[in-house]
Design an enzyme around this catalytic site. Structure first.
Site, PDB file in Angstrom:
ATOM      1  N   GLY A   9     -30.370   3.125-114.216  1.00 22.12           N
ATOM      2  CA  GLY A   9     -31.469   2.169-114.319  1.00 22.12           C
ATOM      3  C   GLY A   9     -32.773   2.815-114.703  1.00 22.12           C
ATOM      4  N   GLY A  10     -32.701   3.972-115.378  1.00 23.24           N
ATOM      5  CA  GLY A  10     -33.918   4.686-115.760  1.00 23.24           C
ATOM      6  C   GLY A  10     -34.194   4.589-117.251  1.00 23.24           C
ATOM      7  CG  HIS A 213     -35.695  20.035-118.631  1.00 25.29           C
ATOM      8  ND1 HIS A 213     -34.604  19.212-118.721  1.00 25.29           N
ATOM      9  CD2 HIS A 213     -36.526  19.670-119.637  1.00 25.29           C
ATOM     10  CE1 HIS A 213     -34.771  18.383-119.740  1.00 25.29           C
ATOM     11  NE2 HIS A 213     -35.916  18.635-120.312  1.00 25.29           N
TER      12      HIS A 213
HETATM   13  P1  NAI Z   1     -34.464   8.953-115.257  1.00 21.58           P
HETATM   14  O1  NAI Z   1     -35.302   9.928-114.491  1.00 21.58           O
HETATM   15  O2  NAI Z   1     -35.153   7.782-115.865  1.00 21.58           O
HETATM   16  O3  NAI Z   1     -33.295   8.432-114.321  1.00 21.58           O
HETATM   17  C1  NAI Z   1     -33.579   7.991-113.083  1.00 21.58           C
HETATM   18  C2  NAI Z   1     -32.561   6.926-112.774  1.00 21.58           C
HETATM   19  O4  NAI Z   1     -31.333   7.530-112.379  1.00 21.58           O
HETATM   20  C3  NAI Z   1     -33.013   6.061-111.632  1.00 21.58           C
HETATM   21  O5  NAI Z   1     -33.879   5.074-112.098  1.00 21.58           O
HETATM   22  C4  NAI Z   1     -31.677   5.553-111.146  1.00 21.58           C
HETATM   23  O6  NAI Z   1     -31.244   4.463-111.928  1.00 21.58           O
HETATM   24  C5  NAI Z   1     -30.718   6.697-111.423  1.00 21.58           C
HETATM   25  N1  NAI Z   1     -30.503   7.463-110.188  1.00 21.58           N
HETATM   26  C6  NAI Z   1     -31.233   8.493-109.740  1.00 21.58           C
HETATM   27  N2  NAI Z   1     -30.734   8.923-108.563  1.00 21.58           N
HETATM   28  C7  NAI Z   1     -29.665   8.145-108.297  1.00 21.58           C
HETATM   29  C8  NAI Z   1     -28.740   8.098-107.235  1.00 21.58           C
HETATM   30  N3  NAI Z   1     -28.819   8.933-106.225  1.00 21.58           N
HETATM   31  N4  NAI Z   1     -27.781   7.172-107.294  1.00 21.58           N
HETATM   32  C9  NAI Z   1     -27.686   6.327-108.323  1.00 21.58           C
HETATM   33  N5  NAI Z   1     -28.549   6.316-109.365  1.00 21.58           N
HETATM   34  C10 NAI Z   1     -29.518   7.212-109.326  1.00 21.58           C
HETATM   35  O7  NAI Z   1     -33.622   9.761-116.300  1.00 21.58           O
HETATM   36  P2  NAI Z   1     -33.542   9.516-117.847  1.00 21.58           P
HETATM   37  O8  NAI Z   1     -34.856   9.839-118.453  1.00 21.58           O
HETATM   38  O9  NAI Z   1     -32.922   8.203-118.097  1.00 21.58           O
HETATM   39  O10 NAI Z   1     -32.558  10.659-118.286  1.00 21.58           O
HETATM   40  C11 NAI Z   1     -31.149  10.475-118.245  1.00 21.58           C
HETATM   41  C12 NAI Z   1     -30.525  11.767-118.673  1.00 21.58           C
HETATM   42  O11 NAI Z   1     -30.988  12.097-119.992  1.00 21.58           O
HETATM   43  C13 NAI Z   1     -30.894  12.959-117.807  1.00 21.58           C
HETATM   44  O12 NAI Z   1     -29.793  13.829-117.805  1.00 21.58           O
HETATM   45  C14 NAI Z   1     -32.028  13.614-118.572  1.00 21.58           C
HETATM   46  O13 NAI Z   1     -32.173  14.971-118.276  1.00 21.58           O
HETATM   47  C15 NAI Z   1     -31.587  13.383-119.994  1.00 21.58           C
HETATM   48  N6  NAI Z   1     -32.644  13.410-120.996  1.00 21.58           N
HETATM   49  C16 NAI Z   1     -33.651  12.490-120.933  1.00 21.58           C
HETATM   50  C17 NAI Z   1     -34.614  12.475-121.918  1.00 21.58           C
HETATM   51  C18 NAI Z   1     -35.669  11.445-121.934  1.00 21.58           C
HETATM   52  O14 NAI Z   1     -36.509  11.458-122.840  1.00 21.58           O
HETATM   53  N7  NAI Z   1     -35.706  10.508-121.008  1.00 21.58           N
HETATM   54  C19 NAI Z   1     -34.592  13.441-123.032  1.00 21.58           C
HETATM   55  C20 NAI Z   1     -33.490  14.358-122.994  1.00 21.58           C
HETATM   56  C21 NAI Z   1     -32.552  14.324-122.008  1.00 21.58           C
END
Ligand code: NAI
Length: 403
Positions: A9-10, A213
């Site tokens: 949900g992120g 990171h």
């Molecule tokens: P984010 O920080 O937005 O994700 C957080 C989300 O993960 C929360 O909102 C929740 O839905 C879920 N979450 C967190 N802890 C949880 C738990 N204990 N149980 C269930 N759900 C949980 O991460 P984002 O930005 O969506 O990144 C996703 C992946 O992509 C990560 O591996 C990140 O390192 C990678 N990434 C992200 C980039 C970006 O620009 N956002 C760029 C390159 C890689």
């Protein structure tokens, strides 16, 4: 009609839903069990009529069919399950959804980070889940080397900004023969060129998030004097010559691990494990104004522009947020995994050790003790040691090692 469940949900989950939910021939469900995200997302979608991805080329709106914190409502019947969230949550998610998976499901992680295949195998073969006759074996497992986009949520459940899209992303699959089908299915909706690599081991070692990171966090904050910041420092634009040196050393150590594995297993294909500067130029082709050095690749990268280091507002002022995923995800599901493989291969990794030792103190975890990956929190990593692998040959079960 293809039914897909997006788990998360992120930022990434929103980007994914907006892009694939815009397709007429796909039904997209969302499994978002974290906090009250499912409810917030449901309400927001009702207001906006979908999730909008704002890109430099315009806006794409995707409509999720169902959003729930109950896997029984969104997982059954899906042919494709996509994990788009930090890797430390993969295991929790997989445990939640395992009982609801159908026979012919493909499970993929965007991105996989390190040891994703070991994690899936561990969860799906665990005794606690096998009391019922379960279809616990996905017909294909896949992982992307990174998230296709640099993206940030701008309005929960409604809008996500896509700051940049990578030119090409490596893809590991199990079985490897599934690579063609997955590339065909996902390349166009994701908007990137997917390039199959030989194994998940390639992806584990080629995980550049594990270098970038924690490396930049260490570079920015290892000398921090404890005083609050006036504003959050730039993250990627904050890479100076010294931090670029740390990143270079981390990358060199990964290359040393690769070289040792290739020496011991001449048939092993690790060609996708690229040096960091090569990876960044390849991934962000066209986005980098000055590609002449590793430092300038970060400082002048359009996709990274303006992104700040994780900082939290405390009663004492703005302080570095060491709980952020840059350490919470990229150490246990990244650097510690590669460090664990290095340990099995007898390769020295002084910079990885320094960064992990610094990071584990910041997050009050214990991974490295007396130069070995044997701390009490190794059990919460995806290092080979956590899964009981004692030699490189043990990795072979899932990674096509030539023993
Ligand atoms: P984010 O920080 O937005 O994700 C957080 C989300 O993960 C929360 O909102 C929740 O839905 C879920 N979450 C967190 N802890 C949880 C738990 N204990 N149980 C269930 N759900 C949980 O991460 P984002 O930005 O969506 O990144 C996703 C992946 O992509 C990560 O591996 C990140 O390192 C990678 N990434 C992200 C980039 C970006 O620009 N956002 C760029 C390159 C890689």
């Amino acid at each position: 009609m293809m039914q897909v469940t997006v788990c998360g949900g992120g930022n990434g989950a929103h980007a994914l839903v907006s892009l694939i939910g815009a397709r007429q021939d796909w039904t997209v469900n969302v499994y978002a069990p974290y906090g009250d995200e499912a409810e917030r997302w449901r309400k927001a979608v009702a207001v906006r009529g979908g999730v909008a991805a704002m890109t430099s080329d315009g806006t794409l709106v995707g409509q999720p069919a169902r959003i729930s914190a109950d896997p029984a409502k969104v997982v059954p019947g899906s042919q494709l399950v996509l994990l788009a969230l930090p890797a430390f949550a993969h295991e929790i998610m997989l445990r939640d959804i395992a009982l609801h998976l159908g026979d012919n499901v493909w499970i993929g992680a965007l991105p996989a980070r390190g040891g994703f295949d070991w994690c899936v195998e561990d969860v799906l073969s665990s005794g606690e889940l096998t009391s019922a006759p379960l279809p616990l074996c996905p017909s294909a497992l896949f992982g992307l080397q990174t998230l296709p986009w640099a993206c940030r949520l701008t309005r929960y459940g409604q809008e996500v900004e896509i700051l940049g899209t990578k030119a090409v992303i490596d893809l590991a699959t199990q079985p490897t023969a599934a690579a063609g089908d997955i590339t065909t299915l996902l390349g166009e909706p994701l908007g990137v060129r997917l390039e199959p690599v030989a194994s998940f081991l390639s992806l584990t070692l080629a995980n550049t998030g594990q270098l970038i990171h924690p490396g930049i966090m260490y570079g920015l904050f290892h000398d921090w004097d404890g005083r609050p910041y006036d504003e959050a420092p730039f993250f990627y634009q904050g890479v100076d010559a010294e931090i670029a040196g740390v990143l270079q050393q981390l990358s060199d150590e990964v290359q040393a691990v690769r070289a040792e594995l290739e020496r011991r297993y001449p048939d092993l294909d690790l060609s996708a494990v690229r040096p960091l500067d090569e990876w960044v130029r390849r991934s962000y082709a066209g986005d980098i104004a000055d590609p002449s050095s590793l430092q300038s690749c970060f400082n002048t990268n359009r996709s990274y522009a303006g992104l700040r280091a994780p900082i939290r507002n405390t009663s004492d002022g703005l302080m570095p947020d060491f709980r952020a995923r840059y350490l919470a995800e990229d150490v246990p599901c990244g650097l510690a995994v590669t460090r664990g493989i290095a340990e099995l291969a007898d390769v020295e990794t002084p910079m990885m050790d320094e960064v992990i030792t610094w990071a584990q103190e910041r997050v009050e975890k214990e991974y490295l003790v007396d130069g070995r990956l044997q701390g009490r929190d190794v059990a919460a990593t995806r290092a080979p040691q956590r899964y009981g692998f004692e030699t490189l040959n043990d990795l072979g079960a899932t990674n096509e090692f030539a023993a």
